[in-house]
Design an enzyme around this catalytic site. Sequence first.
Site, mmCIF file in Angstrom:
data_model
loop_
_atom_site.group_PDB
_atom_site.id
_atom_site.type_symbol
_atom_site.label_atom_id
_atom_site.label_comp_id
_atom_site.label_asym_id
_atom_site.label_seq_id
_atom_site.Cartn_x
_atom_site.Cartn_y
_atom_site.Cartn_z
ATOM 1 N N HIS A 12 -54.130 -88.811 -11.153
ATOM 2 C CA HIS A 12 -52.799 -88.766 -11.273
ATOM 3 C C HIS A 12 -52.381 -90.085 -12.167
ATOM 4 O O HIS A 12 -52.993 -90.953 -12.414
ATOM 5 C CB HIS A 12 -52.051 -89.128 -9.885
ATOM 6 C CG HIS A 12 -52.331 -90.603 -9.299
ATOM 7 N ND1 HIS A 12 -51.750 -91.706 -9.280
ATOM 8 C CD2 HIS A 12 -53.296 -90.856 -8.132
ATOM 9 C CE1 HIS A 12 -52.349 -92.606 -8.617
ATOM 10 N NE2 HIS A 12 -53.261 -92.223 -7.811
ATOM 11 N N ASP A 33 -49.463 -91.921 -12.322
ATOM 12 C CA ASP A 33 -48.428 -93.035 -11.915
ATOM 13 C C ASP A 33 -49.202 -94.009 -11.155
ATOM 14 O O ASP A 33 -50.227 -93.773 -10.449
ATOM 15 C CB ASP A 33 -47.363 -92.474 -11.135
ATOM 16 C CG ASP A 33 -47.762 -91.773 -9.724
ATOM 17 O OD1 ASP A 33 -48.793 -91.087 -9.871
ATOM 18 O OD2 ASP A 33 -47.319 -92.078 -8.732
ATOM 19 N N GLU A 93 -47.694 -89.369 -7.319
ATOM 20 C CA GLU A 93 -48.957 -89.179 -6.463
ATOM 21 C C GLU A 93 -48.453 -90.563 -5.350
ATOM 22 O O GLU A 93 -48.442 -90.070 -3.961
ATOM 23 C CB GLU A 93 -50.272 -89.549 -6.934
ATOM 24 C CG GLU A 93 -51.260 -89.039 -5.829
ATOM 25 C CD GLU A 93 -51.676 -90.116 -5.116
ATOM 26 O OE1 GLU A 93 -52.653 -89.882 -4.054
ATOM 27 O OE2 GLU A 93 -51.557 -91.480 -5.307
ATOM 28 N N ASP A 96 -59.961 -89.881 -7.533
ATOM 29 C CA ASP A 96 -58.775 -91.134 -7.173
ATOM 30 C C ASP A 96 -59.406 -91.668 -5.830
ATOM 31 O O ASP A 96 -58.435 -91.686 -4.964
ATOM 32 C CB ASP A 96 -57.456 -90.205 -6.817
ATOM 33 C CG ASP A 96 -56.250 -91.163 -6.717
ATOM 34 O OD1 ASP A 96 -56.310 -92.225 -6.895
ATOM 35 O OD2 ASP A 96 -55.421 -90.322 -6.010
HETATM 36 ZN ZN ZN Z 1 -54.503 -93.178 -6.563
#
Ligand code: ZN
Length: 342
Positions: free
Chosen positions: A66, A68, A129, A153
């Site tokens: 992600h 952001d 996210e 992530d």
């Molecule tokens: Zn993350």
Amino acid sequence: MINQDRLLRTFLDLVRIDNPSREEAAIAAHVRGLLEAIGLTVEEDGMHNLLARVPGQGEPLLLNAHMDSVTPCRGVRPVVADGFVRSSGDTVLGADDLAGVAAIIEGARTTIERGAPHRAAEILFTVQEEIGLYGAAGFDTSTLRAREGFTLDSSGDFGGITLGAPSQDSLYILVRGRVAGRALAAMSLGRIDHETTANIGRIKGGEATNIVPPQAELWGEARSHDPEKLVDQVKAMVAALEEAARDFGTSVRIEVTHKYDAYRLTEDTPIVRRAAEVLQGMGATPRFEISGGGSDVNIFAQRGLSIANLSVGYRAIHSTDEHIAVADLNHAAELVARLLEL
Ligand SMILES: [Zn+2]
């Protein structure tokens, strides 16, 4: 295998771009440019989710991260020292999850440059996210040809493979101040059992210390790896509020939103086995982990995709102490390139 200087430069350029959730236009434009520079066609949806297709053999593998970061993430000034990248101390670093983004770009770029036959891939970089998986939820997954793949992530030491994450409900409550106090006292909160947690994280109300606030707003959440326990926990929280409201002869407004479902993979799930083999081939020790929180993987799992969340090596995320070892950034990019090998 990995061009380490180029990867580090890519990562440092990324973290310098302001990327709070819902303000991803600039980071998406930059990432899109990087993907197009390695010859990929990129589709961008209305939210700024990016999808790039990497031609190759077989059913495409999904590669996801992600774009952001949590705040404070404006004006990040990364510092590279003693083999680590940190922020200047007044912001997060944004390695969560721009290290994942950089590793996927460099891993794909290395694969394409080598020119050897490799597996096809779909690179999906999502937005929003951190504030509730809204980018992944809003993305039209029916446009994906991939049925399985990897999200980069996960925090903690490199080598982690997440086998599961809880489901989550969020709660918004509007009550009279007195009711809030009594209901909170009656509620079980914190760690409920080994797979369930609940929390009222934000309370707003009141004007002065000697006045009972006429109204209070509360925001909370509950999570569990067991969907039935989540239902029971939320019911108990709602019941505590309703009972307190009844005692004071008033009403309460409660909005419960189901955010995402729990998922479970096993050590025998094909993509988990694949990740473990590749990690071993790199000399790393695979660690199977259960996450306490959600990620885009929860959304993908709900839509029938088999995705394993792999750790990138960043630590102290969501804090101004967030950091990553340069070596782990390289490992993550190498992991991506090796996952694309046939
Ligand atoms: Zn993350």
